[in-house]
Design an enzyme around this catalytic site. Structure first.
Site, short mmCIF file in Angstrom:
data_model
loop_
_atom_site.label_atom_id
_atom_site.label_comp_id
_atom_site.label_asym_id
_atom_site.label_seq_id
_atom_site.Cartn_x
_atom_site.Cartn_y
_atom_site.Cartn_z
N CYS A 1 -9.40 -13.19 18.35
CA CYS A 1 -9.79 -11.97 18.83
C CYS A 1 -11.11 -11.58 18.08
O CYS A 1 -11.16 -11.64 16.87
CB CYS A 1 -9.01 -10.79 18.61
N CYS B 1 -11.05 -8.67 15.55
CA CYS B 1 -10.08 -8.68 14.39
C CYS B 1 -10.52 -8.04 13.17
O CYS B 1 -11.29 -8.34 12.67
CB CYS B 1 -9.67 -10.16 14.06
N LYS C 1 -3.13 5.15 6.84
CA LYS C 1 -3.39 5.67 8.18
C LYS C 1 -3.27 7.04 8.41
O LYS C 1 -2.24 7.65 7.71
CB LYS C 1 -2.33 4.94 9.36
N ARG D 1 0.74 -1.09 -0.08
CA ARG D 1 -0.16 0.02 -0.05
C ARG D 1 0.99 1.29 -0.06
O ARG D 1 0.66 2.17 -0.64
CB ARG D 1 -0.92 -0.02 1.35
N TYR D 2 1.72 1.43 0.95
CA TYR D 2 2.85 2.30 0.79
C TYR D 2 3.91 2.20 -0.11
O TYR D 2 4.43 1.08 -0.21
CB TYR D 2 3.27 2.65 2.28
N ASP E 1 -11.58 -0.55 12.55
CA ASP E 1 -11.78 -0.50 11.03
C ASP E 1 -13.10 -0.60 10.96
O ASP E 1 -13.68 -1.64 11.90
CB ASP E 1 -10.57 -1.57 10.52
N ARG F 1 -8.91 -8.46 10.36
CA ARG F 1 -8.66 -9.61 9.25
C ARG F 1 -9.60 -10.59 9.64
O ARG F 1 -9.13 -11.78 9.45
CB ARG F 1 -7.28 -9.99 9.23
N ASP G 1 -7.27 4.04 10.20
CA ASP G 1 -6.78 3.45 8.76
C ASP G 1 -7.93 3.64 7.74
O ASP G 1 -9.07 3.10 7.94
CB ASP G 1 -6.49 2.00 9.08
N CYS H 1 -3.97 -18.00 14.76
CA CYS H 1 -3.50 -17.18 15.89
C CYS H 1 -3.83 -18.04 17.19
O CYS H 1 -4.59 -18.92 17.19
CB CYS H 1 -4.34 -15.97 16.08
N ARG I 1 7.24 0.00 1.77
CA ARG I 1 7.14 -1.11 2.81
C ARG I 1 5.63 -1.78 2.35
O ARG I 1 4.75 -1.59 1.91
CB ARG I 1 7.00 -0.47 4.48
C1 LIG Z 1 0.00 -0.37 8.93
C2 LIG Z 1 0.49 -0.56 7.57
C3 LIG Z 1 1.87 -0.44 7.13
C4 LIG Z 1 2.80 0.23 8.41
O1 LIG Z 1 2.74 1.34 8.72
P1 LIG Z 1 3.84 2.12 9.46
O2 LIG Z 1 2.91 3.37 9.66
O3 LIG Z 1 4.83 2.37 8.99
O4 LIG Z 1 3.33 1.30 10.92
C5 LIG Z 1 2.23 -0.86 6.17
N1 LIG Z 1 1.22 -1.30 5.09
C6 LIG Z 1 0.13 -1.63 5.44
C7 LIG Z 1 -0.59 -2.32 4.51
C8 LIG Z 1 -0.13 -1.26 6.56
O5 LIG Z 1 -1.49 -1.24 7.00
S1 SF4 Z 2 -6.32 -9.45 16.08
FE1 SF4 Z 2 -6.52 -10.96 14.66
S2 SF4 Z 2 -4.53 -11.24 13.62
FE2 SF4 Z 2 -4.38 -10.40 15.53
S3 SF4 Z 2 -4.16 -11.98 16.98
FE3 SF4 Z 2 -6.23 -11.33 17.10
S4 SF4 Z 2 -7.31 -12.63 15.68
FE4 SF4 Z 2 -4.98 -12.86 15.27
#
Ligand SMILES: *Cc1c(COP(=O)(O)O)cnc(C)c1O
Ligand code: SF4
Length: 345
Positions: free
Chosen positions: A102, A105, A310, A85-86, A266, A107, A303, A98, A89
């Protein structure tokens, strides 16, 4: 890639809390339920902060207002398991298991489903993509939980990344120190320290998660020279008060864990009952800044949907009128500040 072998995991939490039986079956058919005995042992009473984070709730099924993937992570995935996305990174989803699922979560669409780690072919493709993009300097291992992989699989992934010269830092996002602290062994730490510079972000949400075991786990990681950060999700009825958050962030510093992000939840389907207003988040930040060590104050971030990234939010403590700033101090006093600069020679 292989998962660790481990015992003492309740695949359903219904044994201890039989009144949950019907609800948990329905919910777990859609969203997997798993709790470690360690984490379940932190529950003091029904509906306390630990309970709410790990026990299924029918409201997960009632929330159809939102999207399973509001951040468009699937769209931003150039190869399976990689989110770019960025510019500099990427996030690599190496596991979808996991120790505890949670309930909030982000995801939720992904964790537990199929419950398979990233395959060899996928890993090769992801490493190939990263190697071909020299603008990538920072790789974040995520999931699921990367530390659910066994040491050998982790070593393989990290060795692959370290073979790419433009990768400066590796990060691991993990909730294992909170939910399965026994996984943080001296052997794991000895392995991890060979891949420096390595950063770990863990995920404590409540002071009751700071225990003798999680303290030992964080101590081992910190002693391996790994800078530790923490990402907290702001959760209704769990940690949405200044008092709880002060106890959490100062407790974390004592573990050598630096609060990094406080996440606004989110807009993920199945999690609406945990959402707080942004106003609450801002009041919490106001209740931290100046009142506790600056090292303990996280960035409060939203986000944005659609993968727009973010954005950090601050309480509205500045108003600017020409060169005059009206600033509000942590005690609530209004102070005028003149923004005077001399022209450059
Ligand atoms: C949060 C996130 C990052 C890392 O963001 P930082 O601000 O550098 O911690 C990188 N890629 C994705 C897709 C993210 O959601
Ligand atoms: S927040 Fe989601 S990815 Fe993170 S530990 Fe909990 S279930 Fe796993």
């Amino acid at each position: 890639m292989q998962y660790i072998k481990y015992n003492n995991v309740t695949s359903s939490c219904t044994t201890k809390y039989s009144d949950l039986h019907d609800c948990s079956k329905l919910v777990s058919a859609r969203y997997p339920v798993r709790v470690t005995d360690y984490y379940a042992g932190l529950v003091r009473r029904q509906h306390d902060a630990i309970w709410k984070q790990c026990m299924p709730d029918v409201r997960e099924l009632e929330d159809d207002s939102q999207c399973p993937d509001p951040l468009d992570e699937n769209v931003l995935s150039p190869v399976p398991g990689l989110i770019h996305r960025y510019p500099d990174r990427v996030v690599l989803l190496v596991s979808n298991r996991c120790p505890v699922y949670c309930r909030f979560c982000m995801r939720k669409r992904h964790v537990g489903s199929g419950d398979a780690p990233m395959g060899e072919g996928e890993l090769r493709a992801a490493l190939g993509y990263i190697a071909a993009h020299s603008e990538i300097h920072d790789v974040i291992l995520s999931g699921g939980d990367p530390l659910m992989l066994d040491d050998k699989s982790l070593a393989k992934i990290m060795t692959g990344l370290r073979a790419i010269p433009h990768i400066a830092i590796i990060r691991i996002g993990t909730r294992v120190p909170v939910t399965l602290p026994a996984r943080i062994t001296p052997e794991l730490c000895n392995l991890l320290r060979t891949f420096h510079p390595l950063f770990i972000n863990t995920h404590f949400n409540h002071p009751a998660e700071i225990t003798a075991s999680s303290t030992v786990a964080c101590g081992l990681l910190a002693d391996a020279g790994i800078p530790l950060g923490n990402q907290t999700v702001l959760l209704r009825g769990v940690n949405d008060s200044v008092e709880t958050m002060r106890e959490l962030v100062t407790g974390l510093l004592a573990l050598r864990v630096r609060p990094y992000y406080l996440h606004q939840m989110d807009l993920v389907q199945g999690t609406a009952h945990f959402r707080t207003s942004v106003r609450t988040g801002l009041e919490i930040i106001r209740g931290l800044r100046g009142h506790v060590s600056g090292l303990a104050v996280p960035h409060y971030v939203i986000d944005l949907p659609g993968g727009k990234g973010k954005v950090a939010l601050l309480p509205d403590d500045v108003s600017i009128n020409g060169n005059t700033l009206r600033l509000r101090t942590y005690t609530g006093e209004e102070v005028l500040y003149e923004d005077i600069t001399t022209p450059l020679e």
